[in-house]
Design a protein around this motif. Structure first.
Motif, PDB file in Angstrom:
ATOM      1  N   ARG A  32      11.464 -72.211  49.955  1.00  9.93           N
ATOM      2  CA  ARG A  32      10.231 -71.428  50.001  1.00  9.93           C
ATOM      3  C   ARG A  32       9.489 -71.656  51.320  1.00  9.93           C
ATOM      4  O   ARG A  32       8.951 -70.714  51.914  1.00  9.93           O
ATOM      5  N   LEU A  33       9.491 -72.887  51.793  1.00 11.49           N
ATOM      6  CA  LEU A  33       8.812 -73.198  53.052  1.00 11.49           C
ATOM      7  C   LEU A  33       9.448 -72.438  54.215  1.00 11.49           C
ATOM      8  O   LEU A  33       8.741 -71.915  55.086  1.00 11.49           O
ATOM      9  N   HIS A  34      10.782 -72.324  54.199  1.00 10.19           N
ATOM     10  CA  HIS A  34      11.460 -71.577  55.258  1.00 10.19           C
ATOM     11  C   HIS A  34      11.165 -70.085  55.151  1.00 10.19           C
ATOM     12  O   HIS A  34      10.987 -69.406  56.166  1.00 10.19           O
ATOM     13  N   ARG A  35      11.103 -69.576  53.935  1.00  7.92           N
ATOM     14  CA  ARG A  35      10.766 -68.157  53.756  1.00  7.92           C
ATOM     15  C   ARG A  35       9.356 -67.864  54.257  1.00  7.92           C
ATOM     16  O   ARG A  35       9.111 -66.837  54.886  1.00  7.92           O
ATOM     17  N   ARG A  36       8.441 -68.770  53.975  1.00  6.62           N
ATOM     18  CA  ARG A  36       7.055 -68.581  54.441  1.00  6.62           C
ATOM     19  C   ARG A  36       6.986 -68.650  55.974  1.00  6.62           C
ATOM     20  O   ARG A  36       6.223 -67.916  56.605  1.00  6.62           O
ATOM     21  N   THR A  37       7.786 -69.532  56.566  1.00  2.00           N
ATOM     22  CA  THR A  37       7.811 -69.642  58.027  1.00  2.00           C
ATOM     23  C   THR A  37       8.359 -68.363  58.650  1.00  2.00           C
ATOM     24  O   THR A  37       7.810 -67.853  59.635  1.00  2.00           O
ATOM     25  N   LEU A  38       9.435 -67.823  58.071  1.00  2.00           N
ATOM     26  CA  LEU A  38       9.987 -66.570  58.583  1.00  2.00           C
ATOM     27  C   LEU A  38       9.002 -65.421  58.403  1.00  2.00           C
ATOM     28  O   LEU A  38       8.909 -64.532  59.250  1.00  2.00           O
ATOM     29  N   GLU A  39       8.257 -65.442  57.313  1.00  2.00           N
ATOM     30  CA  GLU A  39       7.234 -64.417  57.083  1.00  2.00           C
ATOM     31  C   GLU A  39       6.136 -64.516  58.144  1.00  2.00           C
ATOM     32  O   GLU A  39       5.657 -63.497  58.646  1.00  2.00           O
ATOM     33  N   ALA A  40       5.769 -65.744  58.499  1.00  2.00           N
ATOM     34  CA  ALA A  40       4.741 -65.936  59.528  1.00  2.00           C
ATOM     35  C   ALA A  40       5.247 -65.490  60.898  1.00  2.00           C
ATOM     36  O   ALA A  40       4.457 -65.027  61.735  1.00  2.00           O
ATOM     37  N   LEU A  41       6.554 -65.600  61.129  1.00  2.00           N
ATOM     38  CA  LEU A  41       7.143 -65.137  62.385  1.00  2.00           C
ATOM     39  C   LEU A  41       7.409 -63.632  62.370  1.00  2.00           C
ATOM     40  O   LEU A  41       7.878 -63.077  63.353  1.00  2.00           O
ATOM     41  N   ARG A  42       7.131 -62.955  61.244  1.00  2.00           N
ATOM     42  CA  ARG A  42       7.340 -61.523  61.045  1.00  2.00           C
ATOM     43  C   ARG A  42       8.826 -61.157  61.076  1.00  2.00           C
ATOM     44  O   ARG A  42       9.195 -60.086  61.543  1.00  2.00           O
ATOM     45  N   LEU A  43       9.666 -62.061  60.574  1.00  2.00           N
ATOM     46  CA  LEU A  43      11.095 -61.783  60.445  1.00  2.00           C
ATOM     47  C   LEU A  43      11.390 -61.518  58.982  1.00  2.00           C
ATOM     48  O   LEU A  43      11.340 -62.424  58.154  1.00  2.00           O
ATOM     49  N   ARG A  44      11.691 -60.260  58.650  1.00  2.83           N
ATOM     50  CA  ARG A  44      11.896 -59.903  57.250  1.00  2.83           C
ATOM     51  C   ARG A  44      13.326 -59.494  56.933  1.00  2.83           C
ATOM     52  O   ARG A  44      13.748 -59.605  55.796  1.00  2.83           O
ATOM     53  N   LYS A  45      14.077 -59.008  57.925  1.00  2.27           N
ATOM     54  CA  LYS A  45      15.441 -58.538  57.683  1.00  2.27           C
ATOM     55  C   LYS A  45      16.389 -59.167  58.705  1.00  2.27           C
ATOM     56  O   LYS A  45      15.982 -59.512  59.815  1.00  2.27           O
ATOM     57  N   CYS A  46      17.654 -59.249  58.316  1.00  2.00           N
ATOM     58  CA  CYS A  46      18.676 -59.802  59.210  1.00  2.00           C
ATOM     59  C   CYS A  46      18.846 -58.920  60.443  1.00  2.00           C
ATOM     60  O   CYS A  46      18.675 -57.705  60.385  1.00  2.00           O
ATOM     61  N   ASN A  47      19.188 -59.557  61.548  1.00  2.00           N
ATOM     62  CA  ASN A  47      19.456 -58.912  62.830  1.00  2.00           C
ATOM     63  C   ASN A  47      18.243 -58.182  63.389  1.00  2.00           C
ATOM     64  O   ASN A  47      18.391 -57.267  64.193  1.00  2.00           O
ATOM     65  N   ARG A  48      17.051 -58.571  62.984  1.00 11.03           N
ATOM     66  CA  ARG A  48      15.823 -58.039  63.571  1.00 11.03           C
ATOM     67  C   ARG A  48      15.310 -59.054  64.590  1.00 11.03           C
ATOM     68  O   ARG A  48      15.376 -60.254  64.360  1.00 11.03           O
TER      69      ARG A  48
END
Length: 108
Positions: A32-48
């Motif tokens: 969950r912590l990694h998902r929240r970090t990716l959300e904060a970086l605005r990375l939602r989909k692969c290869n974006r």
């Protein structure tokens, strides 16, 4: 070693003012912590790919999710995009002539 990998080895990330971050692994099954970090970086989909300023805060976030992302400097990103554009560039059509060309040596 390819020229791109040699360039990658010579360009330290700490010197670049901007970082290009690409999500290369899937989000499902991560912490969950990694998902929240990716959300904060605005990375939602692969290869974006997103561009972020190179700050200690962003580098700390990237350290946390380093197995999920690829980090590039601006020069590395531009080199990769240019190589991809050259690969996709239109090439002149291949012309195949199926008719036998008359021989120049034969005299009629």
């Amino acid at each position: 070693m390819s020229a791109y990998n040699a360039f990658k080895a010579c360009a330290p990330v700490a010197w670049s003012p901007n970082l290009y971050i690409t999500l290369v692994r899937g989000i499902p099954g991560t912490r969950r912590l990694h998902r929240r970090t990716l959300e904060a970086l605005r990375l939602r989909k692969c290869n974006r790919t997103v561009m972020r300023w190179n700050t200690p805060t962003v580098r700390g976030m990237l350290q946390q999710v380093k197995r999920l992302v690829v980090i590039e400097t601006e020069e590395m990103y531009n080199a990769r995009k240019e190589k991809l554009a050259n690969h996709k560039a239109l090439r002149p059509p291949l012309v195949v002539n199926h008719h036998a060309a008359p021989a120049a040596d034969s005299v009629q």
